[in-house]
Design a protein around this motif. Structure first.
Motif, short mmCIF file in Angstrom:
data_model
loop_
_atom_site.label_atom_id
_atom_site.label_comp_id
_atom_site.label_asym_id
_atom_site.label_seq_id
_atom_site.Cartn_x
_atom_site.Cartn_y
_atom_site.Cartn_z
N CYS A 1 0.81 -1.31 0.07
CA CYS A 1 0.01 0.00 -0.04
C CYS A 1 0.89 1.25 -0.07
O CYS A 1 0.47 2.30 -0.66
N GLN A 2 1.99 1.36 0.67
CA GLN A 2 2.93 2.22 0.74
C GLN A 2 3.48 2.55 -0.70
O GLN A 2 3.64 3.86 -1.27
N TYR B 1 1.82 1.50 -3.70
CA TYR B 1 0.64 1.98 -4.26
C TYR B 1 0.70 3.34 -4.35
O TYR B 1 0.54 4.15 -5.40
N HIS B 2 0.83 3.98 -3.28
CA HIS B 2 0.73 5.38 -3.10
C HIS B 2 2.12 6.17 -3.42
O HIS B 2 2.32 7.50 -3.08
N SER C 1 -5.90 -1.69 -5.75
CA SER C 1 -5.74 -1.38 -4.47
C SER C 1 -6.12 -2.62 -3.48
O SER C 1 -6.22 -3.66 -4.26
N LEU D 1 -0.19 6.15 6.18
CA LEU D 1 0.34 6.42 5.07
C LEU D 1 1.44 7.31 4.99
O LEU D 1 1.36 8.38 5.61
N SER E 1 -0.59 11.55 -1.79
CA SER E 1 -0.99 10.80 -2.86
C SER E 1 -2.62 11.22 -3.04
O SER E 1 -3.29 11.18 -2.09
N LEU F 1 -4.30 9.15 -5.05
CA LEU F 1 -5.11 7.91 -5.29
C LEU F 1 -5.95 7.39 -4.35
O LEU F 1 -5.71 7.57 -2.86
N ARG G 1 -5.65 2.74 1.84
CA ARG G 1 -5.59 3.61 3.08
C ARG G 1 -6.62 3.17 3.93
O ARG G 1 -7.72 2.54 3.98
#
Length: 340
Positions: A242-243, A245-246, A277, A329, A334, A336, A340
């Motif tokens: 996720c980190q 992804y952003h 996501s 986050l 970000s 997006l 999150r």
């Protein structure tokens, strides 16, 4: 002698107790790449687990091995085969979500038809590529069609692997296709097709839970502590995902792990393409899981339905929330959505 043993232990020379052997079957997609992150960053090792990862083409192909405990967990796209397995009483259940909206999936329309196919109603009678019978592609396209009071029977569905759709569209065999990254980007860059519709704009309820880890429930019941450690390790990797992804500071590291484990071969494409996501705690949207099951029942793809508590074991996501705490986050700028 005692002093020598102490010195050896401090030096890391004493062999630790054997870690428990676990096998995970994984579809080698970008969402599945987080499993390799857990392996490469030592999260399994830190939990005292010895994990092997086996590559599979689809989650459906792993169910038989999962049900007989030849693999203890499997990760891939949720499909009709999973629902059938639960309805048949096989010891399987969803344990941790690893892919949800926004999916960045796209229905791509052939470039020469972009002025003819403008609305969902214009898909009637058209040849549309879907990944496989009983896949989430069916559900996504059906949701788009439903906005025009159409059903899957109103199109000519053609089942092809995502990697084959560009060629089929280029030679005119497809009018449109339900595609995923990175094939979407390649199709657009090659001017074979144009992005036409995002199924997330038509699907209800959202977020759609489309990818997950399935666990052998008999094994998990007998090895509760080990199963908990396994999914906590996977959730740690999911948060790293996720980190990245952003576009956080670990993006390059995660891309390196993906490339090392053959999750794509083009670094530039992998870095710039949209990643699907997921939820940082691994929570499923149970309403989405049930809606997808109802859809497959209406289509006749499955014979029976199962209650939510048979489909999803929510205890693993609860463990993650308790043990790992709130997800923070890093790249707060970000834009997006999701993850999150």
């Amino acid at each position: 002698m005692r002093s020598l043993l102490i010195l050896m232990a401090l030096a890391g020379l004493v062999v630790p107790a054997s870690a428990q052997k676990i096998t995970i079957a994984v579809v080698p997609s970008v969402p599945g790449g987080a499993t390799y992150v857990a392996l490469d960053k030592g999260y399994f090792r830190d939990a005292g687990l010895d994990v092997d990862i086996e590559r599979i083409d689809s989650l459906g192909k792993a169910v038989a091995f999962l049900a007989t405990n030849q693999v203890q967990a499997a990760q891939g796209g949720i499909n009709a085969g999973f629902y059938n397995s639960v309805a048949q009483g096989l010891p399987v259940a969803l344990a941790l979500e690893s892919g949800s909206s926004p999916t960045y999936h796209q229905i791509i329309v052939r470039s020469d038809l972009k002025d003819q196919i403008r609305t969902p109603a214009d898909l009637k009678g058209r040849t549309v590529g879907l990944s496989s019978p009983g896949s989430t592609s069916m559900y996504e396209v059906a949701s788009v069609l439903a906005s025009a009071k159409l059903e899957l029977k109103d199109i000519e569905a053609k089942n092809l692997a995502f990697s084959q759709m560009a060629a089929a569209m280029a030679n005119g065999a497809l009018d449109a296709a339900m595609e995923v990254a990175p094939f979407t980007e390649r199709m657009v860059e090659q001017k074979i097709g144009v992005p036409w519709a995002d199924p997330d704009d038509y699907i209800h309820p959202l977020p759609m839970s489309s990818v997950g880890y399935v666990v052998n429930t008999d094994w998990a019941q007998k090895n509760r502590d080990t199963a908990k450690k396994l999914f906590l390790a996977l959730a740690r990797a999911g948060r790293d995902y996720c980190q990245a992804y952003h576009h956080g500071p670990n993006r390059s590291e995660i891309v390196d792990i993906f490339l090392k484990n053959r999750i794509g071969t083009d670094r530039d494409l992998l870095d710039r393409m949209a990643w699907q996501s997921r939820t940082p705690n691994g929570d499923f949207n149970v309403a989405s899981i049930l809606d997808m099951q109802a859809f497959f029942k209406r289509e006749g793809t499955i014979d029976k339905t199962s209650p939510a508590d048979k489909l999803v074991d929510t205890s693993y996501a609860a463990d993650v929330a308790k043990e790992l705490g709130p997800f923070e986050l890093i790249n707060k700028a970000s834009p997006l959505k999701g993850c999150r």
